[in-house]
Design a protein around this motif. Structure first.
Motif, PDB file in Angstrom:
ATOM      1  N   ILE A  33       0.828  -1.205   0.000  1.00  0.00           N
ATOM      2  CA  ILE A  33       0.000   0.000   0.000  1.00  0.00           C
ATOM      3  C   ILE A  33       0.865   1.259   0.000  1.00  0.00           C
ATOM      4  CG2 ILE A  33      -1.711   1.297   1.334  1.00  0.00           C
ATOM      5  CD1 ILE A  33      -2.833  -1.339   2.303  1.00  0.00           C
ATOM      6  N   GLY A  34       1.965   1.235   0.733  1.00  0.00           N
ATOM      7  CA  GLY A  34       2.792   2.428   0.853  1.00  0.00           C
ATOM      8  C   GLY A  34       3.750   2.661  -0.290  1.00  0.00           C
ATOM      9  N   LEU A  35       3.990   1.632  -1.117  1.00  0.00           N
ATOM     10  CA  LEU A  35       4.947   1.782  -2.209  1.00  0.00           C
ATOM     11  C   LEU A  35       4.524   2.852  -3.229  1.00  0.00           C
ATOM     12  CD1 LEU A  35       7.532   0.857  -3.578  1.00  0.00           C
ATOM     13  CD2 LEU A  35       6.213  -0.954  -4.719  1.00  0.00           C
ATOM     14  N   PRO A  36       3.251   2.891  -3.680  1.00  0.00           N
ATOM     15  CA  PRO A  36       2.883   3.962  -4.627  1.00  0.00           C
ATOM     16  C   PRO A  36       3.087   5.363  -4.059  1.00  0.00           C
ATOM     17  CG  PRO A  36       1.215   2.233  -4.617  1.00  0.00           C
ATOM     18  CD  PRO A  36       2.136   1.955  -3.479  1.00  0.00           C
ATOM     19  N   TYR A  37       2.750   5.554  -2.788  1.00  0.00           N
ATOM     20  CA  TYR A  37       2.948   6.866  -2.180  1.00  0.00           C
ATOM     21  C   TYR A  37       4.432   7.198  -2.041  1.00  0.00           C
ATOM     22  CZ  TYR A  37      -1.975   6.357  -1.005  1.00  0.00           C
ATOM     23  OH  TYR A  37      -3.329   6.169  -1.076  1.00  0.00           O
ATOM     24  N   LEU A  38       5.236   6.174  -1.787  1.00  0.00           N
ATOM     25  CA  LEU A  38       6.675   6.394  -1.694  1.00  0.00           C
ATOM     26  C   LEU A  38       7.255   6.792  -3.046  1.00  0.00           C
ATOM     27  CD1 LEU A  38       9.178   6.269   0.124  1.00  0.00           C
ATOM     28  CD2 LEU A  38       9.434   3.860  -0.529  1.00  0.00           C
ATOM     29  N   LEU A  39       6.746   6.195  -4.121  1.00  0.00           N
ATOM     30  CA  LEU A  39       7.220   6.551  -5.457  1.00  0.00           C
ATOM     31  C   LEU A  39       6.763   7.949  -5.863  1.00  0.00           C
ATOM     32  CD1 LEU A  39       6.617   3.163  -7.321  1.00  0.00           C
ATOM     33  CD2 LEU A  39       8.764   4.063  -6.419  1.00  0.00           C
TER      34      LEU A  39
END
Length: 234
Positions: A33-39
């Motif tokens: 879940i957090g990977l898109p926001y991190l990118l």
């Protein structure tokens, strides 16, 4: 006397096993879940630096007494509070009068530009709904202003609006004789019409795409039913 417990062949169940299994699963879900926001974080930080920082600097500068002596080093300018805003909202003074004039010009430009863009784009989209020879080529021609880079469009229109050898003055003054003398299109009152022309020329293909995409989702049967009921073009 001792008793023996028969072996059943099953392993003892540990109560901590579900907790151990749930931990890595929850961690993996958080990572997904957090990977898109991190990118997206680098782009978000860059957007904030590009837009938010100049906005904050502009707000700070509006509270300073900037003159020609401090314009190069605005940080050393004295603090003026809200005196600049008081001067701007005084519509009887020259600064307030100019601000009010700019406001009305901006509103008129926005209404004319947006209204003409959507009127031309809607008309073109409705016209190209019917099948005829050359419709695909005409759609491609209509999209040229939208696909053309902005800097190329600005350079082209600036050349066309030149006073001495511009194409606009050549057509209006030399060929059609609609003006007494060549007009200045890039300065003065005529610059409003020049900017409006370029804005409409650049923006109406976008409205054309939006309306055309919406009209193509309407079933053909609705048009046929409307024609049977006596509906006309309007």
């Amino acid at each position: 006397m001792t008793t023996t417990v028969p072996e059943t062949g099953t392993r003892p169940v540990h109560k901590s096993s579900p907790v151990r299994a749930r931990g890595p699963r929850r961690t993996g879900r958080i990572k997904r879940i957090g990977l898109p926001y991190l990118l997206l974080l680098p782009a978000l930080i860059l957007e904030l630096l590009v837009h938010l920082v100049p906005m904050v600097i502009g707000i700070v500068m509006s509270f300073k007494e900037l003159t020609q002596f401090y314009i190069r080093d605005w940080g050393t300018a004295p603090w003026s509070g809200i005196d600049n805003y008081k001067l701007s909202v005084d519509f009887n003074g020259p600064v307030g009068e100019s601000l009010l004039h700019s406001f009305f010009v901006t509103v008129g430009f926005t209404l004319l530009s947006v209204g003409l863009c959507w009127a031309i784009g809607t008309t073109a989209a409705i016209y190209l709904q019917d099948t005829f020879r050359g419709r695909g080529l005409l759609r491609a021609v209509f999209l040229i202003p939208y696909a053309l880079p902005v800097y190329a469009a600005v350079i082209t229109w600036a050349f066309m609006f030149q006073h001495d050898n511009g194409l606009v003055n050549h057509v209006l003054h030399d060929q059609l004789h609609l003006t007494d003398q060549p007009s200045f299109w890039l300065i003065g009152d005529n610059s409003f019409y020049a900017l409006l022309t370029v804005s409409v020329w650049k923006g109406w293909p976008f409205a054309f795409l939006i309306v055309m995409a919406g009209l193509q989702n309407i079933p053909r049967e609705l048009y046929e039913a409307a024609a049977l009921d006596g509906a006309g073009m309007w």
